[in-house]
Design an enzyme around this catalytic site. Structure first.
Site, PDB file in Angstrom:
ATOM      1  N   LYS A 144       0.777  -1.239   0.000  1.00  0.00           N
ATOM      2  CA  LYS A 144       0.000   0.000   0.000  1.00  0.00           C
ATOM      3  C   LYS A 144       0.812   1.295   0.000  1.00  0.00           C
ATOM      4  O   LYS A 144       0.373   2.322  -0.485  1.00  0.00           O
ATOM      5  CB  LYS A 144      -0.936  -0.006   1.207  1.00  0.00           C
ATOM      6  N   ASP A 197      -8.558  -0.219   6.704  1.00  0.00           N
ATOM      7  CA  ASP A 197      -8.691  -1.432   7.511  1.00  0.00           C
ATOM      8  C   ASP A 197      -7.325  -1.922   7.931  1.00  0.00           C
ATOM      9  O   ASP A 197      -7.186  -3.028   8.450  1.00  0.00           O
ATOM     10  CB  ASP A 197      -9.515  -2.503   6.797  1.00  0.00           C
TER      11      ASP A 197
END
Ligand SMILES: Cc1ncc(COP(=O)(O)O)c(C=O)c1O
Length: 402
Positions: free
Chosen positions: A81, A128
């Site tokens: 990410k 998340d």
């Protein structure tokens, strides 16, 4: 949604009939990918992540080859990410300071005069786990503040992993999509900058930068393949930004000769699959607690830009039950002799589990045929995370969770 069925798929039969539309894929062209990669290479932590070859597993499963891009090694952050978050934050800061995108580099931000100009700047996001950790890390490295909101039920380990980078971190009531709305509201109220990895009407600039950031992953893999082109690319899908990056890029690079793309979601958070099955061209949200062990994929609202790209060009949309992710984690943790080991978390391993079901389980022979998987297939998988929840990882790979 077909609850309780391990694997369901929908073929996007129009995808190959559509002529590439430049406006959708050009922002993810080779020249953009090269410029983004130069930015990532400027970080002292940068190293291409390993591309692991599963030669023996491929032989065992009767396909030509399986490659796994192991993102657990990305910048020491255990997930891919950061590629998106770091590039997007740098673009925003560059925009404020008048630095063109092609000139962005870690060294520019690491200078005292630039850091002084950024004093008081705050980036905010919802996550998340992995995206928030990436935003917190990048903000710390680039000398700005970060605020990170997480949905109810978020794992303690993932919460702590974000907090350690100095971000103000909070778990809110509600699911991932509620956390995204909350972060957007807080950004407006406090004059913070929202760095969200999903796009909606009127919020597309930063998600585009995030998707561009993910291009580095595919371009590294293609370089590591040394000219071999996969027949299939399997990619996990939460809000769809990673899958969109892979899809737009292979359309740009290979046009009609591109690999078959397989977009994979958890059965209880399958907003792209559901949108595709309605098939009216629009994205459709799903709600509820999105209950799955694949925390990184637990999203009920497709990203707008990702939806446009995947609806236009992705070949197959698949949903998997949690058991498929568990199967993938165990396969990657226990390689056949001669293959490398990959530590892969729930969201990271689902594509490996899917492949093993398709080619190793007679119940899925027809599905494998529909996805054109044969003995000639060369399949690229992305293990998008390592053991981001280490206790859960241990429980699953040691066989104490079903
Ligand atoms: C480990 C992991 N894999 C895959 C994804 C899916 O990426 P996207 O939300 O861009 O579809 C995520 C998203 O957070 C993730 O954390």
């Amino acid at each position: 949604m077909k609850e309780g069925v391990e694997i369901s798929y929908i073929l996007n039969t129009e995808a190959r009939k559509r002529a590439p539309s430049g406006s959708l894929t050009e922002p993810f062209s080779l020249s953009v990918a090269e410029s983004v990669r130069r930015f990532h290479q400027s970080f002292p932590q940068y190293d291409p992540t390993p591309l692991v070859t599963f030669t023996n597993r491929a032989r065992n499963l009767k396909v030509a080859n399986i490659w796994i891009k192991d993102e657990s090694h990305r910048f020491g952050l255990n997930a891919f990410k950061v590629l998106g978050a770091s590039y997007a934050i740098a673009c925003v800061i560059g925009g404020k300071l008048g630095i063109p995108e092609a000139d962005l580099s870690f060294h520019i931000f690491n200078s005292d005069p630039i850091r002084e100009k950024l004093t008081g700047t705050t980036f905010v996001t919802a996550t998340d786990g992995n995206h928030g950790r990436a935003v917190a890390w990048a903000a710390q490295k680039l000398g700005v503040n970060a605020v990170v909101y997480m949905p109810q039920g978020s794992s303690r380990a993932r919460f702590e992993a974000i907090k350690q980078y100095g971000a103000q971190t909070e778990i809110i009531k509600g699911n991932y999509d509620d956390a995204v709305h909350w972060a957007a509201e807080q950004a407006q109220k406090n004059d913070w900058i929202l760095v969200q990895d999903t796009a909606w009407e009127g919020y597309e600039e930063i998600p585009t930068r995030i998707i561009q950031g993910y291009l580095t992953l595919l371009h590294e893999a293609l370089e590591q393949l040394g000219g071999k082109i996969p027949t299939h690319v399997f990619v996990q899908c939460g809000v769809g930004s990673l899958a969109a990056a892979m899809q737009a890029s292979i359309v740009e690079l290979f046009g009609p000769n591109r690999p078959i793309s397989v977009v994979v979601e958890p059965e209880r958070a399958s907003c792209f699959y559901e949108s595709m099955s309605i098939n009216d061209g629009n994205l459709h949200k799903i709600s509820g607690d999105l209950n799955t062990i694949m925390a990184g994929l637990a999203c009920g609202e497709p990203g707008l830009l990702a939806w446009k790209i995947l609806y236009s060009y992705a070949d197959v949309f698949v949903t998997c039950s949690d058991s498929v992710a568990i199967k993938g984690m165990r396969i990657l943790a226990n390689p056949l002799a001669g293959d490398g080991k990959v530590v892969s978390g729930e969201s990271g391993a689902v594509t490996t589990g899917l492949l093993a079901c398709l080619v190793g389980d007679a119940r899925y022979r027809k599905s494998a045929e529909a996805l054109k998987i044969t003995q000639e297939s060369k399949i690229l998988l992305i293990s998008t995370e390592g053991d981001t929840d280490p206790d859960m990882y241990q429980k699953i790979v040691s066989g104490n969770a079903d």
